[in-house]
Design a protein around this motif. Structure first.
Motif, short mmCIF file in Angstrom:
data_model
loop_
_atom_site.label_atom_id
_atom_site.label_comp_id
_atom_site.label_asym_id
_atom_site.label_seq_id
_atom_site.Cartn_x
_atom_site.Cartn_y
_atom_site.Cartn_z
N GLU A 1 0.64 -1.25 -0.16
CA GLU A 1 -0.01 0.06 -0.06
C GLU A 1 0.96 1.17 -0.02
O GLU A 1 0.60 2.13 0.66
CB GLU A 1 -0.98 0.03 1.21
N ILE A 2 1.87 1.25 -0.83
CA ILE A 2 2.71 2.33 -1.04
C ILE A 2 2.54 2.81 -2.49
O ILE A 2 2.46 2.16 -3.37
CB ILE A 2 4.26 1.92 -0.87
N ILE A 3 2.63 4.16 -2.65
CA ILE A 3 2.52 5.00 -3.89
C ILE A 3 3.87 5.58 -4.30
O ILE A 3 4.23 6.45 -3.36
CB ILE A 3 1.34 5.88 -4.07
N CYS A 4 4.57 5.50 -5.13
CA CYS A 4 5.68 6.26 -5.61
C CYS A 4 5.52 7.18 -6.70
O CYS A 4 4.97 6.28 -7.84
CB CYS A 4 7.05 5.53 -5.75
N ALA A 5 5.65 8.36 -6.80
CA ALA A 5 5.18 9.30 -7.78
C ALA A 5 6.32 10.12 -8.26
O ALA A 5 7.22 10.68 -7.26
CB ALA A 5 3.87 9.98 -7.69
N ALA A 6 6.51 10.48 -9.40
CA ALA A 6 7.61 11.35 -9.87
C ALA A 6 7.14 12.29 -10.80
O ALA A 6 6.22 11.79 -11.74
CB ALA A 6 8.83 10.58 -10.38
N MET B 1 7.94 11.79 -4.79
CA MET B 1 7.37 11.41 -3.63
C MET B 1 6.96 10.16 -3.08
O MET B 1 6.69 9.42 -4.07
CB MET B 1 5.99 12.11 -3.67
N LEU B 2 7.02 9.81 -2.24
CA LEU B 2 6.40 8.45 -1.48
C LEU B 2 5.24 8.61 -0.65
O LEU B 2 5.55 9.25 0.37
CB LEU B 2 7.70 7.88 -0.93
N ASP B 3 4.41 8.11 -0.89
CA ASP B 3 2.92 8.04 -0.13
C ASP B 3 2.98 6.79 0.52
O ASP B 3 2.60 5.75 -0.28
CB ASP B 3 1.94 8.49 -0.94
N LYS B 4 3.08 6.47 1.97
CA LYS B 4 2.79 5.47 2.51
C LYS B 4 1.41 4.91 3.28
O LYS B 4 1.32 4.35 4.10
CB LYS B 4 3.76 5.31 3.67
N GLY B 5 0.43 5.84 2.60
CA GLY B 5 -0.82 5.81 3.14
C GLY B 5 -1.22 6.95 4.31
O GLY B 5 -0.56 7.88 4.52
N LEU B 6 -2.07 6.43 5.38
CA LEU B 6 -2.29 7.01 6.41
C LEU B 6 -1.54 6.68 7.64
O LEU B 6 -1.46 5.45 7.87
CB LEU B 6 -3.83 7.18 6.78
N LYS B 7 -1.01 7.52 8.53
CA LYS B 7 -0.74 7.15 9.86
C LYS B 7 -1.88 6.75 10.70
O LYS B 7 -3.13 6.69 10.32
CB LYS B 7 0.17 8.17 10.47
N GLU B 8 -1.45 6.07 11.93
CA GLU B 8 -2.46 5.52 12.84
C GLU B 8 -3.32 6.87 13.41
O GLU B 8 -4.50 6.67 13.58
CB GLU B 8 -1.79 4.86 14.02
N ASP B 9 -2.53 8.04 13.23
CA ASP B 9 -3.45 9.10 14.04
C ASP B 9 -4.29 9.78 12.77
O ASP B 9 -5.12 10.66 13.10
CB ASP B 9 -2.51 10.07 14.38
N GLY B 10 -4.26 9.22 11.49
CA GLY B 10 -5.10 9.66 10.57
C GLY B 10 -4.48 10.69 9.76
O GLY B 10 -5.01 11.06 8.64
N THR B 11 -3.25 11.27 9.72
CA THR B 11 -2.53 11.94 8.80
C THR B 11 -1.84 11.34 8.01
O THR B 11 -1.42 10.05 8.09
CB THR B 11 -1.60 12.99 9.77
N GLY C 1 7.70 -0.97 -13.08
CA GLY C 1 6.72 -1.46 -12.18
C GLY C 1 7.22 -2.01 -10.79
O GLY C 1 6.94 -3.05 -10.22
N HIS C 2 8.08 -0.98 -10.12
CA HIS C 2 9.03 -1.13 -8.75
C HIS C 2 8.76 -0.02 -8.00
O HIS C 2 8.89 1.24 -8.40
CB HIS C 2 10.15 -1.86 -8.76
N ILE C 3 8.64 -0.39 -6.79
CA ILE C 3 8.99 0.77 -5.75
C ILE C 3 10.34 1.02 -5.58
O ILE C 3 11.07 -0.04 -5.21
CB ILE C 3 8.38 0.56 -4.18
N PRO C 4 11.02 2.04 -6.05
CA PRO C 4 12.41 2.15 -6.00
C PRO C 4 13.01 1.98 -4.77
O PRO C 4 12.58 2.20 -3.71
CB PRO C 4 12.88 3.80 -6.45
N ASP C 5 14.25 1.36 -4.74
CA ASP C 5 15.02 1.23 -3.52
C ASP C 5 16.00 2.58 -3.59
O ASP C 5 16.94 2.57 -4.07
CB ASP C 5 15.82 0.04 -3.69
N PHE C 6 15.47 3.64 -2.68
CA PHE C 6 16.20 4.86 -2.58
C PHE C 6 17.65 4.80 -2.51
O PHE C 6 18.42 5.56 -2.61
CB PHE C 6 15.31 6.00 -2.00
N ASP C 7 17.93 3.82 -1.30
CA ASP C 7 19.30 3.94 -0.71
C ASP C 7 20.11 3.23 -1.94
O ASP C 7 21.19 3.68 -2.08
CB ASP C 7 19.49 3.12 0.70
#
Length: 170
Positions: free
Chosen positions: A34-39, A56-66, A122-128
């Motif tokens: 459930e991760i989106i990587c966009a450029a 940008m890397l979007d990991k969804g919502l945190k537990e607090d809803g942000t 079709g991959h989430i990049p390994d940024f490191d």
């Protein structure tokens, strides 16, 4: 680094050339994580005087809803009076990246292009891993490589003449 408009877009992996106010987006969604990587590369005005690129890397919502979104990289290039583009602003991993490394403009463009390549495949990049690969110097004088000077030019006549004068040569 001063580039023409076409050279700048090529370094960022954009083809064909964008018109004013146009955007070139790339995105990959990993449903399992459930991760989106966009450029994207954006032309910010009608005259194509300013170009921005962002990852940008979007990991969804945190537990607090942000939102758990991270901007990995952002750069801004502007056209100067001579018609060439220069990267004026750049943030990488949350820090100012301008003049942080030798050839930093080339390195950040290589990083961006490598991330786009991963998204397109079709991959989430390994940024490191991409950072390790694209931010190192390629060698050469002044860039951490072997460098070295020019080979001395030795003329055969000089060696022969030395021997004729009674010298022992070597």
């Amino acid at each position: 680094m001063k580039l023409t408009y076409g050279e700048l877009l090529d370094k960022l992996g954009v083809s064909p050339v964008l018109s004013g106010y146009e955007t070139k987006p790339w995105q990959y969604y990993d449903a399992e994580k459930e991760i989106i990587c966009a450029a994207e590369v954006r032309v910010m005005d009608g005259d194509c005087d300013e170009v921005e690129a962002e990852i940008m890397l979007d990991k969804g919502l945190k537990e607090d809803g942000t939102s758990d979104m991270e901007i990995i990289m952002w750069l801004q290039a502007k056209k100067s009076a001579n018609g060439k583009y220069t990267i004026h602003n750049c943030r990488f991993e949350g820090k100012n990246f301008v003049n942080e490394l030798p050839s930093w403009e080339n390195k950040i463009c290589r990083f961006f292009k490598a991330v786009v390549r991963e998204i397109k495949s079709g991959h989430i990049p390994d940024f490191d891993e991409i950072k390790e690969e694209t931010m190192k110097d390629k060698g050469g004088a002044g860039q951490g490589g072997q460098g070295g000077g020019r080979a001395p030019k030795i003329k055969g006549n000089q060696l022969l003449n030395d021997m004729k004068r009674g010298g022992a040569g070597f």
